[in-house]
Structure formats: structure tokens, C-alpha cells
Design a protein around this motif. Sequence first.
Motif, short mmCIF file in Angstrom:
data_model
loop_
_atom_site.label_atom_id
_atom_site.label_comp_id
_atom_site.label_asym_id
_atom_site.label_seq_id
_atom_site.Cartn_x
_atom_site.Cartn_y
_atom_site.Cartn_z
N LEU A 186 0.84 -1.19 0.00
CA LEU A 186 0.00 0.00 0.00
C LEU A 186 0.88 1.25 0.00
CD1 LEU A 186 -2.59 -1.00 2.76
CD2 LEU A 186 -3.02 -0.93 0.30
N SER A 187 0.38 2.33 -0.61
CA SER A 187 1.04 3.64 -0.55
C SER A 187 0.31 4.50 0.47
CB SER A 187 1.01 4.32 -1.92
OG SER A 187 1.85 3.66 -2.84
N GLN A 188 1.06 5.10 1.38
CA GLN A 188 0.42 5.88 2.44
C GLN A 188 -0.33 7.08 1.88
OE1 GLN A 188 2.97 7.57 5.47
NE2 GLN A 188 1.32 7.61 6.96
N LEU B 63 -3.86 7.49 3.56
CA LEU B 63 -4.45 6.28 4.11
C LEU B 63 -4.21 6.18 5.61
CD1 LEU B 63 -4.60 5.65 1.06
CD2 LEU B 63 -3.93 3.29 1.60
N ASP B 64 -5.06 5.40 6.28
CA ASP B 64 -4.96 5.20 7.72
C ASP B 64 -3.96 4.08 7.99
OD1 ASP B 64 -5.31 4.74 10.42
OD2 ASP B 64 -7.49 4.94 10.37
N HIS C 204 5.25 9.55 -1.06
CA HIS C 204 4.53 10.82 -1.06
C HIS C 204 4.16 11.29 0.35
CE1 HIS C 204 3.92 11.63 -5.37
NE2 HIS C 204 4.01 10.33 -5.49
N SER C 205 4.71 10.64 1.36
CA SER C 205 4.40 11.04 2.74
C SER C 205 5.62 11.38 3.56
CB SER C 205 3.58 9.95 3.45
OG SER C 205 4.27 8.71 3.43
N VAL C 206 6.76 10.73 3.29
CA VAL C 206 7.93 10.96 4.13
C VAL C 206 8.39 12.42 4.00
CG1 VAL C 206 9.60 10.23 2.35
CG2 VAL C 206 10.21 10.10 4.77
N GLY C 207 8.54 13.06 5.13
CA GLY C 207 8.96 14.46 5.17
C GLY C 207 7.83 15.45 5.30
N VAL C 208 6.58 15.01 5.11
CA VAL C 208 5.44 15.93 5.28
C VAL C 208 4.35 15.36 6.18
CG1 VAL C 208 5.67 17.34 3.19
CG2 VAL C 208 4.49 15.14 3.07
N VAL C 209 4.42 14.07 6.48
CA VAL C 209 3.44 13.42 7.34
C VAL C 209 4.19 12.74 8.48
CG1 VAL C 209 1.69 11.61 7.52
CG2 VAL C 209 1.81 13.02 5.45
#
Length: 399
Positions: free
Chosen positions: A171-173, A182-183, A204-209
Motif C-alpha cells: 500500500l502507498s500511504q 491512508l490510515d 509521497h508522505s515521508v517528510g510531510v506526514v
Amino acid sequence: MATPSDVLDRADPLAGFRERFLIDDDLVAYLDGNSLGRLPAATADRLASFVREEWGGRLIRGWEESWVALPVTVGDELGAALLGAAAGQTVIADSTSVNIYKLLHAAAGVRPDRDEILIDATNFPTDRYLVESVAASRGMTVRWLEPDLVENVTVELLGGALSDRTAVVVLSQVDYRSGTLLDLPALTTRIHAAGAVVIWDLCHSVGVVPIELDRDSVDFAVGCTYKYLNGGPGAPAFMYVAARHLAASSQPIAGWWSAADLFAMSETYEAAPSIRKMLSGTPSVPGILAVQEGVRLVAEAGLAAIRRKSEQLTAYVVELLDEAGMEIVTPREPALRGSHVTVRHPDARRVSVEMTQQGVVPDFREPDLIRLGLSPLATSFAEAAAGVAVLVELAGPRR
């Protein structure tokens, strides 16, 4: 009179970080940081110093002095600052695609009694292609989820597809098209309840989430470093293997850098017992140094503050797009999206090309999507507003 974007920029505690990047004077707005982040000034200085003093000055002595350890030491730095990962579980190596290939084999190997890999049919192409390739090579079956573009993969949708045959779920976050977040904790828990393991794509999430891989009992994870970590084009990616899986994990590219004794030049291969077993060939030293500078910049700003600004930026852009009557295919709730906003337009390719011609760089995705990537450390509210204004003008009726 101050504009709304001016007011937001003056109140932004991260506004000063924009000056830490090389800003393109010829652009009205750069809204593609979710594909390639801007160059931090510190990275330019670090690489110039490396070329002159380390490569030029130390030559091969650099390996023994510091370079050999970089994949793991910078991996630990990235893991601690951005992934919620204790030391010894994260390594910098290769590309995202190569790392997914390695992790798919490793993950399937820890569930050898099962024969299905589960992935959504709308995941990023490299994830889907590699799942099909690895499944074919291991005699496994691919099971496809068919999620809604905006709602995306939910616990309910996933639960209906899991079975006692499911070995691995990929899955991609953050969905690369819609920006849906995604949860991760809930989906991971559901996967484990079915006896499977999960590989999370964090590109697409590392560094912003904010991410907590150890806390949420994630099994494996992978991500790139050239988006919100600003590591540069082709920067090496990272892999995370939970400590509990290290002993049972093996990967198919058994290069000399994954050997137990790197310089023994042994006749037979013995894998390193540590996270180094996920390496293969000689690492890119300048690439890892660029990643390190990007990680340190994000860590200095703090993920909590970055996430707050990301939500504010995306909310502001959504408001501007709504006022213009644009069709948005990104979740309305800030907590349910990453750091890009996606617009659907029947002539998206033409609009994207003309935006770039007018100094606004967006990102086009087939067949009709325009992504607006908002990098919290480098993107100002004024820049975002200027970019949206050009989009709205070009997306209107043709004269």
C-alpha cells in the motif's frame, strides 16, 4: 492592502526556511515539489565540499574514514527523525523500484505458507509492475483491490479481500494521484489480524506526514528521497525492515555490500545479520550526502510544524480552487490528505503545458489530472496563490 496570502505568509513560523533553498527567479510558482524538491543551499555547499575535500582530497581513503558506514548511519538518521524507527532498521540504497523488489521477496519469504500478494490496482505503476513480476517468479497470485479515487483503500475494502492465502499487502500511504492519506495504523492492524505482512510505500508522505513505523508495528517500508526530502534527481531511496523480521528476511540481489564481512572477499556468500543484508552494490556517496542534508533540514523544522503548514497550504489552495469552480479530486478534510491537491480537467494536458509556459510548474497525470504539489518548507502561500491564479485563467473557456 495586504492580500490573504501575504497575511498567511507573515504568520507562518516556517517562512524563513524558504530562504534556505535556491529559488528559481524565472518561475512564478513551482508546484511540483511532490515530484522533485527544490535544491537546499546547504546541499549545494555540502556536495561542493565533498568533491573538493573528500573525493578530491582523500580519494579511496574516504571509504575507510567515513563512506562505508553512510548507508546505515544516514539510514538511522532518517529513521529516527522521520520514520519513528529505532536504529538498525533503516538503510539508504538503490532506487525505490529496486528496493520494492528486494522487500517483496523478503516479505514473501517470511510468510512462505501463503501464495497471494494484495495490492490496489490504482497504486503507482512501479509498485504494480514489481508485484506482478515477483509474484510470477515465486509462483504466487496477485489479488487486486479496486478503490475509489478519493476515498481510496479503507479498512472495510481491505478486509473484504484479505484471506488465509494473503502473504503480503502493498500500500502507498499517500495516493500519488488524489493525495489521499491512508490510515496506516488501522490498515496495518487489519493486515496483521489476517496473518499477513505489509510493505508501505512512503514516497509521497515521508517528510510531510508524521510517521511512526515502530509504534504502529509496520513490517517493511520503502520511500524515495527526492520529493519532500529534496535529495535531488535520482537520489537513493530507503528501506525499513522491522527488527523482528531481520533474521528471517533475505533479498535476491546478494551483492558484496550485503555480505557479513564486506572486505573478506569470501568464496561463499554469507549475508550480514544486520540491516546491511538489504544492500547490494557500492552506494552513491554524493547521493547519500544529499539525502542527509535534506533529512537534517526537515528535522530542524520539525515534522509537527511541517504537517501544520501542509494542512494550511492545501486548505488555502482548495479554497481558491473552490472559489473558481474547479473540480477537486482530493479529500476535503485536511487530515485525510497529503501535501498535494489534484484538479480534474478535461483538457488537463494542454492546461499543464501552458501553465509551464507561463512560469507555473504543476504535474500532469493521465488522463485528466493536474497535481499541485505544496512543499511546506519551500512553498509560500503567495507562490501557491500565484500558481492557482494562472491555472484558473488557463482552465477557463477557450477564447
